[in-house]
Design an enzyme around this catalytic site. Sequence first.
Site, PDB file in Angstrom:
ATOM      1  N   LYS A 101       0.431   3.396  -3.017  1.00 36.59           N
ATOM      2  CA  LYS A 101      -0.697   4.302  -3.167  1.00 36.59           C
ATOM      3  C   LYS A 101      -0.267   5.767  -3.136  1.00 36.59           C
ATOM      4  CE  LYS A 101      -3.679   0.849  -1.004  1.00 36.59           C
ATOM      5  NZ  LYS A 101      -4.425   0.450   0.219  1.00 36.59           N
ATOM      6  N   TYR A 137      -4.291   3.716   8.177  1.00 36.35           N
ATOM      7  CA  TYR A 137      -5.649   3.195   8.352  1.00 36.35           C
ATOM      8  C   TYR A 137      -6.178   3.564   9.736  1.00 36.35           C
ATOM      9  CZ  TYR A 137      -3.592   0.661   4.500  1.00 36.35           C
ATOM     10  OH  TYR A 137      -2.930   0.343   3.340  1.00 36.35           O
ATOM     11  N   VAL A 177       1.296  -3.712   3.972  1.00 38.73           N
ATOM     12  CA  VAL A 177       1.273  -4.979   4.687  1.00 38.73           C
ATOM     13  C   VAL A 177       2.490  -5.853   4.384  1.00 38.73           C
ATOM     14  CG1 VAL A 177      -1.226  -5.020   4.961  1.00 38.73           C
ATOM     15  CG2 VAL A 177      -0.179  -6.117   2.955  1.00 38.73           C
ATOM     16  N   TYR A 207      -4.083  -2.604 -10.104  1.00 38.44           N
ATOM     17  CA  TYR A 207      -3.977  -2.435  -8.655  1.00 38.44           C
ATOM     18  C   TYR A 207      -3.047  -3.464  -8.017  1.00 38.44           C
ATOM     19  CZ  TYR A 207      -5.409  -2.313  -3.751  1.00 38.44           C
ATOM     20  OH  TYR A 207      -5.409  -2.248  -2.388  1.00 38.44           O
ATOM     21  N   SER A 245       0.795  -1.231   0.000  1.00 35.44           N
ATOM     22  CA  SER A 245       0.000   0.000   0.000  1.00 35.44           C
ATOM     23  C   SER A 245       0.825   1.277   0.000  1.00 35.44           C
ATOM     24  CB  SER A 245      -0.955   0.017   1.194  1.00 35.44           C
ATOM     25  OG  SER A 245      -2.016  -0.884   0.980  1.00 35.44           O
TER      26      SER A 245
END
Length: 311
Positions: A67, A243, A261, A191, A64
């Site tokens: 991103k 998050y 992760v 993705y 992530s």
Amino acid sequence: MASLSRIVADIATEMAAAPDRGTPAGYIPPLRDVDPARFGIAVVEADGTVHAAGDADMPFSIQSISKVFTLTLALGTVGDQLWERVGREPSGTAFNSIVQLETERGIPRNPFINAGAIVVADVLLGNHEPRAMIGELLRFVRELADDDRITVDHLVAQAEMATGHRSMALAHFMTAFGTMHHAVDRVLGLYVHQCALAMSCRQLAMAGRFLMARGVNPATGRSVVSPQRARRINALMMMCGHYDGSGEFAYRVGLPGKSGVGGGILAIAPGRAAIAVWSPGLNAVGNSQLGTLALERLVQRTGWSIFDPVP
């Protein structure tokens, strides 16, 4: 204060001896099998000086953290129109939660949760084939890091496609609300490959320098984004980059950061440094256990914080 090289080396030594290392992500087999003893750290100062220790040159799946780079590209493509399809608020829920999409009619809360990043991938596809956009992303990250050795780990991408049922559910759910503009399999193809980017701490810290340097790539002197946009990306990292652990990270570390992760974290000390840490064991909310601890110790020993002015 000890020299920065000494601080970085000491933190790597302390992390090597840490007893509580967290647990690697178990739902993606190539990540589950990474040795939890691994730890790397790299700090790139504003003048380009690199301080690295531990497994700083071992590639890992950035997941992530990618991103940050896709958001940067999407804002360069469509500008603030992006915010018509993705929000800018912290989620307070898990990175792969579907709950808020139901109550907020298919608009993801921010671009760093999985649903938001899937919309960003949809935006990036535009008129491109997924393979071409993956190539464009790879070129962008290589240029930022000044390193052509960065690759996509196709084994990780294949594993994520095989196990990514929740991502498929998120994408189909948003399609039902009209948030998505392309076929789900095409968007997820982009993705999962962006998440499978393999980078070392050194490469990741180098790639993040533009966010430390008011949007300018120090290697080339060229603007990547405007100073205002760099500030806003940093703000989103501060509020949403971990998050439902973002508040705790802000409290303990006090820097914008984005986790993955795979166990990596990219953190930004504006005007001072770009920092990357990696340890594959995760805490209860999916962020690197030792990576977070290492960054906390780094800011304690350097005094870096976005709440203190640059000297």
